[in-house]
Design a protein around this motif. Sequence first.
Motif, short mmCIF file in Angstrom:
data_model
loop_
_atom_site.label_atom_id
_atom_site.label_comp_id
_atom_site.label_asym_id
_atom_site.label_seq_id
_atom_site.Cartn_x
_atom_site.Cartn_y
_atom_site.Cartn_z
N THR A 79 0.85 -1.19 0.00
CA THR A 79 0.00 0.00 0.00
C THR A 79 0.89 1.24 0.00
O THR A 79 2.07 1.17 0.35
CB THR A 79 -0.92 0.05 1.24
N ARG A 80 0.30 2.35 -0.34
CA ARG A 80 1.03 3.62 -0.32
C ARG A 80 1.59 3.88 1.08
O ARG A 80 2.74 4.28 1.25
CB ARG A 80 0.10 4.75 -0.75
N ARG A 81 0.79 3.63 2.10
CA ARG A 81 1.23 3.84 3.48
C ARG A 81 2.40 2.93 3.87
O ARG A 81 3.30 3.33 4.59
CB ARG A 81 0.07 3.66 4.45
N GLU A 82 2.38 1.68 3.40
CA GLU A 82 3.48 0.76 3.69
C GLU A 82 4.78 1.26 3.07
O GLU A 82 5.84 1.21 3.71
CB GLU A 82 3.15 -0.65 3.18
N VAL A 83 4.71 1.74 1.83
CA VAL A 83 5.90 2.26 1.17
C VAL A 83 6.39 3.51 1.90
O VAL A 83 7.59 3.66 2.17
CB VAL A 83 5.63 2.57 -0.32
N GLU A 84 5.46 4.41 2.25
CA GLU A 84 5.85 5.63 2.98
C GLU A 84 6.52 5.29 4.30
O GLU A 84 7.53 5.89 4.66
CB GLU A 84 4.61 6.50 3.24
N SER A 85 5.99 4.32 5.01
CA SER A 85 6.55 3.92 6.30
C SER A 85 7.96 3.34 6.13
O SER A 85 8.88 3.68 6.89
CB SER A 85 5.63 2.90 6.97
N LEU A 86 8.13 2.48 5.15
CA LEU A 86 9.43 1.88 4.91
C LEU A 86 10.45 2.93 4.46
O LEU A 86 11.59 2.95 4.94
CB LEU A 86 9.33 0.77 3.87
N LEU A 87 10.04 3.82 3.58
CA LEU A 87 10.93 4.90 3.15
C LEU A 87 11.34 5.76 4.34
O LEU A 87 12.51 6.11 4.50
CB LEU A 87 10.27 5.78 2.09
#
Length: 164
Positions: free
Chosen positions: A38-46
């Motif tokens: 999800t967009r949120r998962e990518v944002e969190s990992l970044l």
Amino acid sequence: MLRRLFPVVLLALILPGSLPAQGSLPQLDFMGFNPGDTRREVESLLSSKGGEWRCASSRVDGRFSECRGTIQPDGMGELNVIGSIINGTTAVLLIEGTVDDVELTRWVDDLTSRFGNVSARLANGQAMWQWTRQRHMIRVTTRIEQGVRIVSVSLVDGPVLDAL
């Protein structure tokens, strides 16, 4: 062709539990990113990697967003991270940057050890390795631009793209 496949088919009939089922194969990932995050998962990992991520929604169709960011993995230069988001899910995530031969070999060897051996495809001055699982894909592509090795890793979620 059939002659080469016969031993595999015979083995599968005799020992049905001996060959891994497609569902039991490990899920594809690269640097912690997965096709279909999800967009949120990518944002969190970044964010956890000290990276940045900015998204812009399409003016034509609100289901679509393009996101761009950067990360700087340990011991490496900055890598660009570009995502095509559909309904909040990453359909395509591209991680790209200048990568030396040693790091490229490390990436391909790591993916090969986890997801299986694939042959490099060579065409037009580029090399490409590709792994697929349940309509998800990771593709590593390398090319030389102005004497510098550029490597891109694409993570693609086929079901999200197919749903369009």
